[in-house]
Every structure is written in structure tokens, then in C-alpha cells.
Motif scaffolding. Sequence first.
Motif, PDB file in Angstrom:
ATOM      1  N   HIS A 130      57.151  47.034  89.527  1.00  0.00           N
ATOM      2  CA  HIS A 130      57.798  45.820  89.101  1.00  0.00           C
ATOM      3  C   HIS A 130      56.902  44.948  90.111  1.00  0.00           C
ATOM      4  O   HIS A 130      56.711  43.264  89.004  1.00  0.00           O
ATOM      5  CB  HIS A 130      58.928  45.866  90.286  1.00  0.00           C
ATOM      6  CG  HIS A 130      58.727  45.525  91.553  1.00  0.00           C
ATOM      7  ND1 HIS A 130      58.608  47.130  92.398  1.00  0.00           N
ATOM      8  CD2 HIS A 130      58.136  44.980  92.880  1.00  0.00           C
ATOM      9  CE1 HIS A 130      58.120  46.981  93.546  1.00  0.00           C
ATOM     10  NE2 HIS A 130      57.672  45.729  93.775  1.00  0.00           N
ATOM     11  N   GLY A 136      60.526  37.807  88.398  1.00  0.00           N
ATOM     12  CA  GLY A 136      62.249  37.151  87.518  1.00  0.00           C
ATOM     13  C   GLY A 136      62.052  37.436  86.568  1.00  0.00           C
ATOM     14  O   GLY A 136      63.303  37.625  85.883  1.00  0.00           O
ATOM     15  N   PRO A 138      63.097  40.337  83.741  1.00  0.00           N
ATOM     16  CA  PRO A 138      64.348  40.868  84.001  1.00  0.00           C
ATOM     17  C   PRO A 138      64.739  42.708  84.643  1.00  0.00           C
ATOM     18  O   PRO A 138      63.258  43.111  83.498  1.00  0.00           O
ATOM     19  CB  PRO A 138      64.823  40.807  82.765  1.00  0.00           C
ATOM     20  CG  PRO A 138      64.012  40.573  81.776  1.00  0.00           C
ATOM     21  CD  PRO A 138      63.235  39.864  82.253  1.00  0.00           C
ATOM     22  N   HIS A 141      62.197  47.348  84.315  1.00  0.00           N
ATOM     23  CA  HIS A 141      60.926  47.266  84.249  1.00  0.00           C
ATOM     24  C   HIS A 141      59.728  48.263  83.606  1.00  0.00           C
ATOM     25  O   HIS A 141      58.687  48.143  83.049  1.00  0.00           O
ATOM     26  CB  HIS A 141      60.561  46.246  85.622  1.00  0.00           C
ATOM     27  CG  HIS A 141      60.750  45.383  86.511  1.00  0.00           C
ATOM     28  ND1 HIS A 141      62.194  46.152  87.698  1.00  0.00           N
ATOM     29  CD2 HIS A 141      61.090  44.275  85.731  1.00  0.00           C
ATOM     30  CE1 HIS A 141      62.222  45.049  87.928  1.00  0.00           C
ATOM     31  NE2 HIS A 141      61.928  44.569  86.706  1.00  0.00           N
ATOM     32  N   HIS A 185      72.061  48.356  84.389  1.00  0.00           N
ATOM     33  CA  HIS A 185      71.006  47.735  83.376  1.00  0.00           C
ATOM     34  C   HIS A 185      69.968  47.712  84.318  1.00  0.00           C
ATOM     35  O   HIS A 185      68.131  47.701  83.356  1.00  0.00           O
ATOM     36  CB  HIS A 185      71.158  46.119  83.401  1.00  0.00           C
ATOM     37  CG  HIS A 185      71.347  45.436  84.028  1.00  0.00           C
ATOM     38  ND1 HIS A 185      72.184  45.595  85.254  1.00  0.00           N
ATOM     39  CD2 HIS A 185      70.122  44.744  84.809  1.00  0.00           C
ATOM     40  CE1 HIS A 185      71.472  44.139  86.330  1.00  0.00           C
ATOM     41  NE2 HIS A 185      70.086  43.662  86.194  1.00  0.00           N
ATOM     42  N   GLU A 186      69.129  48.013  85.643  1.00  0.00           N
ATOM     43  CA  GLU A 186      68.602  48.055  85.984  1.00  0.00           C
ATOM     44  C   GLU A 186      67.876  49.216  85.940  1.00  0.00           C
ATOM     45  O   GLU A 186      66.510  49.395  86.251  1.00  0.00           O
ATOM     46  CB  GLU A 186      68.360  47.427  88.051  1.00  0.00           C
ATOM     47  CG  GLU A 186      68.870  46.877  88.321  1.00  0.00           C
ATOM     48  CD  GLU A 186      69.625  46.488  89.665  1.00  0.00           C
ATOM     49  OE1 GLU A 186      68.365  47.183  90.540  1.00  0.00           O
ATOM     50  OE2 GLU A 186      70.431  46.105  89.987  1.00  0.00           O
TER      51      GLU A 186
END
Length: 274
Positions: A130, A136, A138, A141, A185-186
Amino acid sequence: MGTTTGTGAGTGDDADSGPPRLTRLTFHGPLSEARAARIVERVAEPLRRVPGGGTVLDLGCGWGELMLRILEAAPAATGVGVDLDADDLERGRASARARGLDGRVVFAEESATDTARGPADVVLCLGSSHTLLPEGAPAPHSADALRALRGLVAPGGRVVLGEGFWQRTPTRDELAAMWPDAGVHEHLYAADLADAAVAAGFRPQWVETASAAEWEEFESAYLADTEEWLTAHPAHPRAAELRERADRHRTAWLRGYRQVLGLAYLTLIPDTAA
């Protein structure tokens, strides 16, 4: 490296500063001594053949333990670690001095986003993908970070990416127990993460994942300093805050991401055909 932020407030066991910070951790992530030794030798062997000694770049380095071990294994190489945590960087500098490596490594307090530090012969990004992307950006990553890493590694070099992935789809209750606003979704799944590395222009030399034992060692060591300090300072003005923070972290692990979130270690080689 790491998946979470620190719980301690200071570097020493002091009633004013709070508990010592992460002194039980060798690496800021679920990484055993045995796995670390294998990774070090895997990347140090080609690094030792680089004319002039070669370079190591550690992005989101923390205290840079793995980078320092690579420099020990490749005695002509030099290294740069970048991070925004001043305490972690100072711990890295002290460790480098103690090992006689301070003349070969720089710990720089700066962002890894759009860094101009590369290309390097070995690039480490351990639990910190990240940091390569704008604030920020989305999630997930992984794919964007891999593309950034491809531009930071020298031809014939190596990238070691430590990246979170879902071992299985988390349930609604597990997501609720994790960090705020956690979502499916992460993270990618392991196969998708490997595919993203190939799409970014790498060949995966080695794909391995942290074991349950490595996670348990990391999570327990992560909280150990705070837990011991709390038993010794139960009436401290910060005790309630730190107790709540530690309890929240433990709950996130045991009720949330335990055996759901994995950590993959990918050793990657730039693909000359890409």
C-alpha cells in the motif's frame, strides 16, 4: 513489514512513555527464522555476482531486518530502506551499527510512493504494498503495486513481495471483526496474486505462504510487550486505552482474519520477454 499498526507508545518500559514497542518481534510480519534464511540466500546468491556489489531497496522497511541480513550475506552490496516511521528507522540504524553495516545502508524517512530510489538489484516490499500507491488508492493494491515494483528492479534482479491474500472468502461476521470497513474486495486469492505478478512482467521463482505457526508467533509477539506492561501498570492513565486497543487487535485476529487472511512471499524475477 506488518499487517497492522503498533500498540506501544515508546521504546522502553517506562511508566511515562508506555510499553516498549514491538521488542518481541524480529520481523514485522509472520516470518520464521527458517523461511527468512531461505529467502536471504535465494536473493543473495545472484546479488553476490553483481559487478560492484549490487543494491538492495526495502520499501516500507520498518527496521529493515531482512535487508540487513541480505547485506550480511552479500558483503559488497549496499542498501536503502524507506519508511515514514521514525522510531522504526532509528531501530534499523541502531541494528546496522551493531552489525557493522552502518556504512553500507541508509534508512531514509520518506514515502515509497513514486520513489526515485530504484532501480535496485533486490527490491523488498514486505507487507507494505500500500505504501507504493497514493493515499486513498482503491484496494486491492496488489496488481498496481506489482507494476510499480517492476519499474524499480534492475534487469536480472529479484523482488521479494510479502502480500496478503484471502485463503478463503471471509464470512460477514469475520469481516465485521477485522479492521473498520473490511471488505472482500481488499485482497486477491493466492492464484490471482501469482497471475497478477506474471501480468506485471515477472516470472515467479518461488511462491510460499506463511504457516499458522508463523502467524501465531507474530500475533502473540506483537501484543506481548503491551500485555506485560499492562499487568505491571494497571493504574496508569493510559492503561484503559492500551488495554482496549490490545483487546480489539486480538479479537480482530482470533475472530476475524485468523486462517482467513494469508501472507504470501513471492520471489520474482523480471521477465525479459515482457
